[in-house]
Design a protein around this motif. Sequence first.
Motif, PDB file in Angstrom:
ATOM      1  N   UNK A  33       0.831  -1.200   0.000  1.00  0.00           N
ATOM      2  CA  UNK A  33       0.000   0.000   0.000  1.00  0.00           C
ATOM      3  C   UNK A  33       0.869   1.256   0.000  1.00  0.00           C
ATOM      4  N   UNK A  34       0.254   2.372  -0.371  1.00  0.00           N
ATOM      5  CA  UNK A  34       0.859   3.688  -0.184  1.00  0.00           C
ATOM      6  C   UNK A  34       0.377   4.239   1.154  1.00  0.00           C
ATOM      7  N   UNK A  58       3.578   8.340  13.269  1.00  0.00           N
ATOM      8  CA  UNK A  58       2.531   7.684  14.030  1.00  0.00           C
ATOM      9  C   UNK A  58       1.171   7.784  13.334  1.00  0.00           C
ATOM     10  N   UNK A  59       0.954   8.865  12.584  1.00  0.00           N
ATOM     11  CA  UNK A  59      -0.307   9.012  11.868  1.00  0.00           C
ATOM     12  C   UNK A  59      -0.489   7.912  10.830  1.00  0.00           C
ATOM     13  N   UNK A  60       0.605   7.416  10.283  1.00  0.00           N
ATOM     14  CA  UNK A  60       0.516   6.376   9.258  1.00  0.00           C
ATOM     15  C   UNK A  60       0.061   5.039   9.823  1.00  0.00           C
ATOM     16  N   UNK A  61       0.046   4.906  11.140  1.00  0.00           N
ATOM     17  CA  UNK A  61      -0.453   3.658  11.725  1.00  0.00           C
ATOM     18  C   UNK A  61      -1.883   3.392  11.278  1.00  0.00           C
ATOM     19  N   UNK A  62      -2.647   4.432  11.054  1.00  0.00           N
ATOM     20  CA  UNK A  62      -4.031   4.264  10.591  1.00  0.00           C
ATOM     21  C   UNK A  62      -4.070   3.561   9.232  1.00  0.00           C
ATOM     22  N   UNK A  63      -3.094   3.830   8.384  1.00  0.00           N
ATOM     23  CA  UNK A  63      -3.057   3.187   7.079  1.00  0.00           C
ATOM     24  C   UNK A  63      -2.746   1.698   7.210  1.00  0.00           C
ATOM     25  N   UNK A  64      -1.812   1.372   8.112  1.00  0.00           N
ATOM     26  CA  UNK A  64      -1.486  -0.029   8.359  1.00  0.00           C
ATOM     27  C   UNK A  64      -2.697  -0.763   8.935  1.00  0.00           C
ATOM     28  N   UNK A  65      -3.404  -0.105   9.827  1.00  0.00           N
ATOM     29  CA  UNK A  65      -4.582  -0.737  10.429  1.00  0.00           C
ATOM     30  C   UNK A  65      -5.688  -0.941   9.408  1.00  0.00           C
ATOM     31  N   UNK A  66      -5.827  -0.017   8.464  1.00  0.00           N
ATOM     32  CA  UNK A  66      -6.825  -0.192   7.404  1.00  0.00           C
ATOM     33  C   UNK A  66      -6.469  -1.383   6.523  1.00  0.00           C
ATOM     34  N   UNK A  67      -5.185  -1.544   6.214  1.00  0.00           N
ATOM     35  CA  UNK A  67      -4.747  -2.698   5.428  1.00  0.00           C
ATOM     36  C   UNK A  67      -4.994  -3.994   6.197  1.00  0.00           C
ATOM     37  N   UNK A  68      -4.754  -3.967   7.496  1.00  0.00           N
ATOM     38  CA  UNK A  68      -4.993  -5.153   8.314  1.00  0.00           C
ATOM     39  C   UNK A  68      -6.477  -5.510   8.320  1.00  0.00           C
ATOM     40  N   UNK A  69      -7.343  -4.521   8.430  1.00  0.00           N
ATOM     41  CA  UNK A  69      -8.786  -4.779   8.405  1.00  0.00           C
ATOM     42  C   UNK A  69      -9.185  -5.425   7.079  1.00  0.00           C
ATOM     43  N   UNK A  77      -4.419 -16.043   7.327  1.00  0.00           N
ATOM     44  CA  UNK A  77      -3.454 -15.573   8.327  1.00  0.00           C
ATOM     45  C   UNK A  77      -2.609 -14.451   7.736  1.00  0.00           C
ATOM     46  N   UNK A  78      -2.286 -13.455   8.540  1.00  0.00           N
ATOM     47  CA  UNK A  78      -1.638 -12.241   8.042  1.00  0.00           C
ATOM     48  C   UNK A  78      -0.238 -12.104   8.617  1.00  0.00           C
ATOM     49  N   UNK A  79       0.697 -11.769   7.746  1.00  0.00           N
ATOM     50  CA  UNK A  79       2.048 -11.401   8.149  1.00  0.00           C
ATOM     51  C   UNK A  79       2.210  -9.904   7.930  1.00  0.00           C
ATOM     52  N   UNK A  85      10.495   3.185   9.177  1.00  0.00           N
ATOM     53  CA  UNK A  85       9.524   3.630  10.172  1.00  0.00           C
ATOM     54  C   UNK A  85       8.334   2.686  10.261  1.00  0.00           C
ATOM     55  N   UNK A  86       7.937   2.076   9.140  1.00  0.00           N
ATOM     56  CA  UNK A  86       6.818   1.133   9.225  1.00  0.00           C
ATOM     57  C   UNK A  86       7.238  -0.175   9.888  1.00  0.00           C
ATOM     58  N   UNK A  87       8.556  -0.460   9.928  1.00  0.00           N
ATOM     59  CA  UNK A  87       9.039  -1.607  10.699  1.00  0.00           C
ATOM     60  C   UNK A  87       8.866  -1.367  12.195  1.00  0.00           C
ATOM     61  N   UNK A  88       8.823  -0.103  12.596  1.00  0.00           N
ATOM     62  CA  UNK A  88       8.467   0.226  13.976  1.00  0.00           C
ATOM     63  C   UNK A  88       6.966   0.085  14.179  1.00  0.00           C
ATOM     64  N   UNK A  89       6.190   0.589  13.230  1.00  0.00           N
ATOM     65  CA  UNK A  89       4.737   0.578  13.389  1.00  0.00           C
ATOM     66  C   UNK A  89       4.144  -0.816  13.374  1.00  0.00           C
ATOM     67  N   UNK A  90       4.753  -1.770  12.670  1.00  0.00           N
ATOM     68  CA  UNK A  90       4.161  -3.114  12.642  1.00  0.00           C
ATOM     69  C   UNK A  90       4.125  -3.739  14.036  1.00  0.00           C
ATOM     70  N   UNK A  91       5.070  -3.382  14.887  1.00  0.00           N
ATOM     71  CA  UNK A  91       5.019  -3.893  16.258  1.00  0.00           C
ATOM     72  C   UNK A  91       3.833  -3.291  17.007  1.00  0.00           C
ATOM     73  N   UNK A  92       3.574  -2.016  16.797  1.00  0.00           N
ATOM     74  CA  UNK A  92       2.430  -1.382  17.450  1.00  0.00           C
ATOM     75  C   UNK A  92       1.117  -1.984  16.941  1.00  0.00           C
ATOM     76  N   UNK A  93       1.036  -2.226  15.654  1.00  0.00           N
ATOM     77  CA  UNK A  93      -0.193  -2.799  15.085  1.00  0.00           C
ATOM     78  C   UNK A  93      -0.386  -4.231  15.579  1.00  0.00           C
ATOM     79  N   UNK A  94       0.678  -5.028  15.578  1.00  0.00           N
ATOM     80  CA  UNK A  94       0.564  -6.413  16.040  1.00  0.00           C
ATOM     81  C   UNK A  94       0.180  -6.475  17.513  1.00  0.00           C
TER      82      UNK A  94
END
Length: 201
Positions: A33-34, A58-69, A77-79, A85-94
């Motif tokens: 995703x972008x 941190x605002x981009x976490x919303x984009x990662x969460x939308x992709x997860x949804x 199953x999702x990896x 910076x998104x390598x930091x955010x994936x820990x927060x999302x997980x």
Amino acid sequence: MLILLFHQAGSGKGEYATIAPRLAAAGYSSLAIDQRVGGPLFGVNATAARFDRPAAYLEAQRDLEAALAWGRAQGLPIILWGSSYSAALVFRVAAAHPQGVAAVLAFSPGEYLDNKQAVAHAAAAVRVPVFVTSASDAGEIAAARAILAASPAPLKRQYLPRAGIHGSSTLIPVKNAAGAAGNWVAMLDFLHRVSGPTTPS
């Protein structure tokens, strides 16, 4: 398995233009995703282009969460796969949304957020398998090691590349001619451990 591919700062989904086909050949479906924090490093980032101001990581976490949804709706199953910076955010999302998350792959994770312990704090709640790697410099290696150490995951690996560069670009031969092949071997070995045998599509 469905791999959600998240890019680094200054970048976009084009970061995975050569990576996603190789994952598919190895039997893994993926979506890149972008995110709202990005730029033209690998082509146009359509999401970032819509914003009239620079967004914070941190605002981009919303984009990662939308992709997860979206990924959860596919029933696979999702990896979560992050770059810089998104390598930091994936820990927060997980940590915040563990349901359906099977593993985390983090390329050059670090404490990039305002709270310089936020990523390790999130990693402490991540119990699924974790793979981290980085550029082959002491600072990135140490940052990745500290985050990985915080995770209680029974299966976790830090790959120390013979030749590595920042983020997922470490897997792109034209960016990392000396190390991309070895980095692919290590990453795919971890994926196979997590997912079991796959059938290339």
